[in-house]
Each structure stands twice: as structure tokens, then as C-alpha cells.
Design a protein around this motif. Sequence first.
Motif, PDB file in Angstrom:
ATOM      1  N   PHE A  90      24.237  -3.942  12.814  1.00 45.57           N
ATOM      2  CA  PHE A  90      23.014  -3.516  13.485  1.00 45.57           C
ATOM      3  C   PHE A  90      23.298  -2.109  14.018  1.00 45.57           C
ATOM      4  CE2 PHE A  90      19.993  -3.113  16.935  1.00 45.57           C
ATOM      5  CZ  PHE A  90      18.855  -3.781  16.484  1.00 45.57           C
ATOM      6  N   ILE A  91      22.564  -1.112  13.539  1.00 50.85           N
ATOM      7  CA  ILE A  91      22.875   0.283  13.866  1.00 50.85           C
ATOM      8  C   ILE A  91      21.873   0.832  14.880  1.00 50.85           C
ATOM      9  CG2 ILE A  91      23.227   2.611  12.974  1.00 50.85           C
ATOM     10  CD1 ILE A  91      24.067   1.462  10.336  1.00 50.85           C
ATOM     11  N   ILE A  92      22.415   1.415  15.936  1.00 54.56           N
ATOM     12  CA  ILE A  92      21.617   2.004  17.018  1.00 54.56           C
ATOM     13  C   ILE A  92      21.870   3.508  17.045  1.00 54.56           C
ATOM     14  CG2 ILE A  92      21.194   2.042  19.505  1.00 54.56           C
ATOM     15  CD1 ILE A  92      22.434  -0.822  19.550  1.00 54.56           C
ATOM     16  N   GLY A  93      20.809   4.299  17.029  1.00 57.58           N
ATOM     17  CA  GLY A  93      20.930   5.752  17.137  1.00 57.58           C
ATOM     18  C   GLY A  93      20.587   6.210  18.537  1.00 57.58           C
ATOM     19  N   ILE A  94      21.358   7.140  19.071  1.00 57.59           N
ATOM     20  CA  ILE A  94      21.101   7.708  20.403  1.00 57.59           C
ATOM     21  C   ILE A  94      21.028   9.222  20.281  1.00 57.59           C
ATOM     22  CG2 ILE A  94      21.929   7.970  22.768  1.00 57.59           C
ATOM     23  CD1 ILE A  94      23.305   5.296  22.534  1.00 57.59           C
ATOM     24  N   ALA A  95      19.877   9.790  20.637  1.00 55.96           N
ATOM     25  CA  ALA A  95      19.641  11.227  20.514  1.00 55.96           C
ATOM     26  C   ALA A  95      19.307  11.830  21.877  1.00 55.96           C
ATOM     27  CB  ALA A  95      18.508  11.492  19.526  1.00 55.96           C
ATOM     28  N   GLY A  96      19.276  13.152  21.918  1.00 55.26           N
ATOM     29  CA  GLY A  96      18.939  13.870  23.149  1.00 55.26           C
ATOM     30  C   GLY A  96      19.650  15.203  23.187  1.00 55.26           C
ATOM     31  N   VAL A 199      25.481   5.200  16.856  1.00 57.69           N
ATOM     32  CA  VAL A 199      25.645   6.561  16.331  1.00 57.69           C
ATOM     33  C   VAL A 199      24.976   7.512  17.310  1.00 57.69           C
ATOM     34  CG1 VAL A 199      25.228   8.122  14.404  1.00 57.69           C
ATOM     35  CG2 VAL A 199      25.635   5.681  13.972  1.00 57.69           C
ATOM     36  N   GLU A 200      25.771   8.349  17.938  1.00 58.13           N
ATOM     37  CA  GLU A 200      25.257   9.223  19.000  1.00 58.13           C
ATOM     38  C   GLU A 200      25.357  10.686  18.600  1.00 58.13           C
ATOM     39  OE1 GLU A 200      26.252  12.215  21.677  1.00 58.13           O
ATOM     40  OE2 GLU A 200      27.905  10.769  21.708  1.00 58.13           O
ATOM     41  N   GLY A 201      24.260  11.434  18.801  1.00 56.76           N
ATOM     42  CA  GLY A 201      24.293  12.857  18.501  1.00 56.76           C
ATOM     43  C   GLY A 201      22.926  13.490  18.646  1.00 56.76           C
ATOM     44  N   ILE A 202      22.920  14.796  18.861  1.00 60.58           N
ATOM     45  CA  ILE A 202      21.661  15.497  19.090  1.00 60.58           C
ATOM     46  C   ILE A 202      20.758  15.487  17.869  1.00 60.58           C
ATOM     47  CG2 ILE A 202      22.671  17.011  20.830  1.00 60.58           C
ATOM     48  CD1 ILE A 202      22.866  19.209  18.757  1.00 60.58           C
ATOM     49  N   ASN A 203      21.350  15.273  16.696  1.00 55.50           N
ATOM     50  CA  ASN A 203      20.608  15.446  15.445  1.00 55.50           C
ATOM     51  C   ASN A 203      20.183  14.150  14.776  1.00 55.50           C
ATOM     52  OD1 ASN A 203      23.363  14.813  14.947  1.00 55.50           O
ATOM     53  ND2 ASN A 203      23.170  15.559  12.860  1.00 55.50           N
ATOM     54  N   VAL A 204      20.434  12.999  15.381  1.00 56.60           N
ATOM     55  CA  VAL A 204      20.291  11.747  14.628  1.00 56.60           C
ATOM     56  C   VAL A 204      18.845  11.362  14.324  1.00 56.60           C
ATOM     57  CG1 VAL A 204      22.491  10.817  15.420  1.00 56.60           C
ATOM     58  CG2 VAL A 204      20.402  10.308  16.717  1.00 56.60           C
TER      59      VAL A 204
END
Length: 315
Positions: A90-96, A199-204
Amino acid sequence: MSSSANNAVSSPFQLFDRTEWKRLNGHFSYHLSQDEVDNLHALNEPLNIKEIEDIYFPLAHLINIFIERTKDAHAVVNGFLNKHTQRLPFIIGIAGSVAVGKSTTARVLQKVLSMLPGKPRVDLVTTDGFLYPNKVLNERNILNRKGFPESYDTKLLLNFLSAMKSGVEEIQVPVYSHLEYDILENHMQDVVRPDILIVEGINVLQVNSSKGNIVFVSDYFDYSIYVDADEKDIMDWYVSRFESLRATSFQNPESYFHRYAGMDPQESLAMATNIWNEINRPNLQENILPTRYRADLILEKGSHHFVKQIKVRKI
């Protein structure tokens, strides 16, 4: 009906303040020691047990609902197809934005999700590891645009996510060093059969449509979160963090930014402000902020760095 009322009705999100949000958590409650809390937050990003209990426990509870729904769907489809395929992560993306607190959000979420019933394996990968090495950025004359979409090896990131969603059990990803400001050679992160992958990053959440891509990073996400705050607050946090780093890690002779170590507070303020205005602010406005409403959930922070309200996409 007023235009504001129309906007409220037409919004794809439901809005919750802290008090409402805290009450939504029906059962998720585990003990965290102060040492554990101290190890979760990044430099100049305050974090306390109350923030974890009020914000992240309900968030973990909500995400667990989606995880269980995915498990049920997997079992039903396997039965229908008369197959016995393994369940995928289960993949979670975190952006900001830079300095908004994504890394702290990611680490806290990794911790609380690992405490769910069944104690799932939760891995965390940051997209910093998918930046092109400085050598490549210099060759392309875009080192000063590190963090912009063109500075990432998007193909490598997509291949990694595709492997995760194809059932590959073990894969290695590059590791980025903030001390060296570059990808570390001969150093990789092992990602082995995670139940949950963050998966964490400004571009996700970016789509990079100008490149003609037909597959996007977010296509592989089962849930996505955007960490938000007023631009002025983010800038203040960035400048404060720069000053703290100047007095600490920049003092290390091996630091890429060691040349800033001897600055006085006024020079440090001027340099940090200049970097924000020339690099981070344009990237935020042009590439990051436009992705905010692609998220399933938005954590909105106040000037104190704590979450003040939550927006949840309607289903």
C-alpha cells in the motif's frame, strides 16, 4: 446563495478542525516515549505527543480503513480469478514545500502505521535519492535548479514504483546526503517486501505534462497527503532552519555548505532569503503548490508548525 456558500458546497474536500479530527479516532492509541517523539522530528520542527495523538492517530486510523478495504478487494479478486497472487504494498505519497515539515510527517506516519494491528512493515523512501547526481546537474547547467522537476531522474523513480506494484520483493534505491548535497556513491537503501511504503518528496504529485509523460509518480499511490502552510510561514521556517544549520552542520568541514559557516546572523539571513526568493519560492509557486488539490488529504499547518485543520477528499 452567496459565492462563498457555493464554494463550500462545491469543494471536493471536507474540512475538519483539530477538535473534530481528534474525535474521529475511535480506537487507535499507543504509547510513545518522549525519546521516540524526539527522534521523529526534524531540525526546527516542533513535535509533541499531543500532536501525534490529535493528528496522526486519527490519520493512521483513516489510512487503515483504506488498507483494509484494499486487502478485502485483493481477496475477492483473487477468488474471482482463482489465483493466489501476493498482496502488493500500500503506497502513500507525501508532498509539500521545502521546509514545510514533510520529513517529520513521513517519519511520524511511518511510526504510527507500524503500530497498527498486525505490526505491518512500513518503509520510507524520499525522492531526494532520485535527484540526478551533482555531476549530471552541472553538465546540464541546472545545479541551481535542484528540486525542480527537471533535476529528478523521474524514469528511475517510476521504475522503482512500478517494481513495487509488480510484486518485486526486494529492490535498492539511491541515497541522498544533505551533508554532501549529493547522491552517495556505493550506498543504497534496501526496500524489502514492505506492507506499506511511504514516498516523500516535493515532486511526488507533479505530472510533468510538458514532457509528454503518460505515467506519473502519483499513479502508483493508494493514498496521497499534501502538507500545507502559508507561504510566509514556510519562508520563515526555511530561514530559521538555514540559520540553525549554519551554526551546526555547516560547521562540519565536509559539509557542502561549509562556506556559509562563518557568516554572521545578518549575512545568514540575507543568504537564506535570497535562496528562498530565487529558488524555493519559484519552485513552490510553479511546481509544488499547483499539486495541492491532487492529494487525498491536506494537512494545513499554522505559524507554530502544528496542524490547525485537515481537508479530506470526499468519496
